[in-house]
Enzyme design. Structure first.
Site, PDB file in Angstrom:
ATOM      1  N   TYR A 288       0.847  -1.181   0.000  1.00 27.09           N
ATOM      2  CA  TYR A 288       0.000   0.000   0.000  1.00 27.09           C
ATOM      3  C   TYR A 288       0.889   1.240   0.000  1.00 27.09           C
ATOM      4  O   TYR A 288       2.019   1.214   0.440  1.00 27.09           O
ATOM      5  CB  TYR A 288      -1.023   0.009   1.136  1.00 27.09           C
ATOM      6  CG  TYR A 288      -0.539  -0.124   2.561  1.00 27.09           C
ATOM      7  CD1 TYR A 288       0.174   0.892   3.201  1.00 27.09           C
ATOM      8  CD2 TYR A 288      -0.856  -1.264   3.311  1.00 27.09           C
ATOM      9  CE1 TYR A 288       0.553   0.783   4.525  1.00 27.09           C
ATOM     10  CE2 TYR A 288      -0.468  -1.390   4.633  1.00 27.09           C
ATOM     11  CZ  TYR A 288       0.234  -0.350   5.240  1.00 27.09           C
ATOM     12  OH  TYR A 288       0.625  -0.462   6.551  1.00 27.09           O
ATOM     13  N   CYS A 289       0.377   2.305  -0.592  1.00 26.97           N
ATOM     14  CA  CYS A 289       1.131   3.548  -0.796  1.00 26.97           C
ATOM     15  C   CYS A 289       2.502   3.282  -1.420  1.00 26.97           C
ATOM     16  O   CYS A 289       3.532   3.651  -0.858  1.00 26.97           O
ATOM     17  CB  CYS A 289       1.283   4.301   0.528  1.00 26.97           C
ATOM     18  SG  CYS A 289       1.823   6.017   0.323  1.00 26.97           S
ATOM     19  N   PRO A 290       2.531   2.612  -2.589  1.00 33.61           N
ATOM     20  CA  PRO A 290       3.818   2.282  -3.203  1.00 33.61           C
ATOM     21  C   PRO A 290       4.555   3.523  -3.706  1.00 33.61           C
ATOM     22  O   PRO A 290       3.931   4.493  -4.129  1.00 33.61           O
ATOM     23  CB  PRO A 290       3.419   1.374  -4.380  1.00 33.61           C
ATOM     24  CG  PRO A 290       2.024   1.808  -4.724  1.00 33.61           C
ATOM     25  CD  PRO A 290       1.381   2.217  -3.436  1.00 33.61           C
TER      26      PRO A 290
END
Length: 279
Positions: A148-150
């Protein structure tokens, strides 16, 4: 990388440690605090400042997340799971905060020709590498697909992400912020975000590409280092490394000059959230 190291080597570092008290106030206050520090440090009224913070179950959304087609359904799911939520003012997408996640902010003055954005990221990466050097693990900075949130400054060990870095620039101040998953299960946190996107996006086509989350690529430092780390353990490592980088390390709080600034920036953060989250 030397220029990134220079950023860490300040004459003085003021440390505002809210890793314990942060559980008792809303994460919106944290973003208001970092904006305040950007302004005062950038104006030369305060020295470089490091801040640590931990919050109770909170999902921090990015601005793009606020545009999800079925956002209300996603937010209802977060409510069911006992999470607060807010939209942050720095870049990125949804991340999980809880008692096992330590957030660190480094606030620098943007002097000379300014601080290149990668230099700020590299400074935080170097700091984290030094903090855990005794474990002899290779901490990489590269995008972990499926997290998540790469981003290109995802921090990982053996391909599993445990931290993400963002930046906020305001009035000649630069805040480099990182979340560190210290304890608990990284994959369980990822499951929450995966389900949020599943409900908030549904099967609709969107212009923006939201991450297809694979919980197996995320872990906590305790899992990756195979040791029972605590938030306090990591704080001690943080302070020890920072102490080596300056002549004067001291504990502080917002000054009398910063408190009115805080109220102003906090009000702005609240208004911003109302704008993005009230449909």
């Amino acid at each position: 990388m030397n220029s990134a190291l220079d950023l860490l080597q300040q004459e003085s570092w003021r440390v505002i440690d809210q890793s314990a008290v942060g559980l008792h106030f809303h994460a919106l206050q944290s973003f208001g605090t970092d904006d305040t520090l950007c302004s005062s440090v950038g104006a030369g009224q305060s020295p470089a400042t490091a801040r640590s913070w931990v919050h109770h179950r909170t999902i921090v959304l990015g601005i793009q997340d606020s545009k999800l087609p079925l956002l209300e359904e996603g937010l209802a799911y977060l409510n069911e799971q006992g999470y607060q939520y807010l939209v942050r003012n720095s870049g990125g997408l949804a991340v999980v905060l809880d008692e096992g996640v330590l957030n660190l902010s480094l606030i620098f003055p943007e002097i000379e020709k300014g601080i290149d954005i990668n230099r700020g990221y590299d400074a935080m990466w170097l700091l984290i590498k030094e903090m855990f050097a005794d474990y002899n693990k290779n901490i990489e900075a590269k995008e972990i697909v499926g997290s998540y949130c790469p981003g290109s400054y995802d921090l990982s060990i053996n391909g599993k992400k445990f931290a993400g870095i963002s930046q906020r620039r305001l009035r000649k101040g630069v805040a480099v912020q990182i979340y560190l998953s210290v304890t608990g299960s990284g994959s369980e946190r990822a499951e929450v975000i995966k389900e949020f996107y599943s409900r908030a996006k549904g099967v609709e086509e969107t212009k923006f590409q939201y991450p297809d989350i694979n919980p197996d690529v995320m872990a906590s430092l305790s899992e990756l280092l195979e040791t029972d780390l605590t938030i306090q353990d990591v704080m001690l490592r943080f302070l020890q490394v920072l102490k080596e980088k300056c002549q004067h390390l001291y504990s502080g709080q917002l000054t009398e000059e910063e408190l009115p600034l805080f109220q102003s920036y906090y009000d702005r953060v609240i208004e911003r959230n109302e704008r993005f989250l009230v449909k």
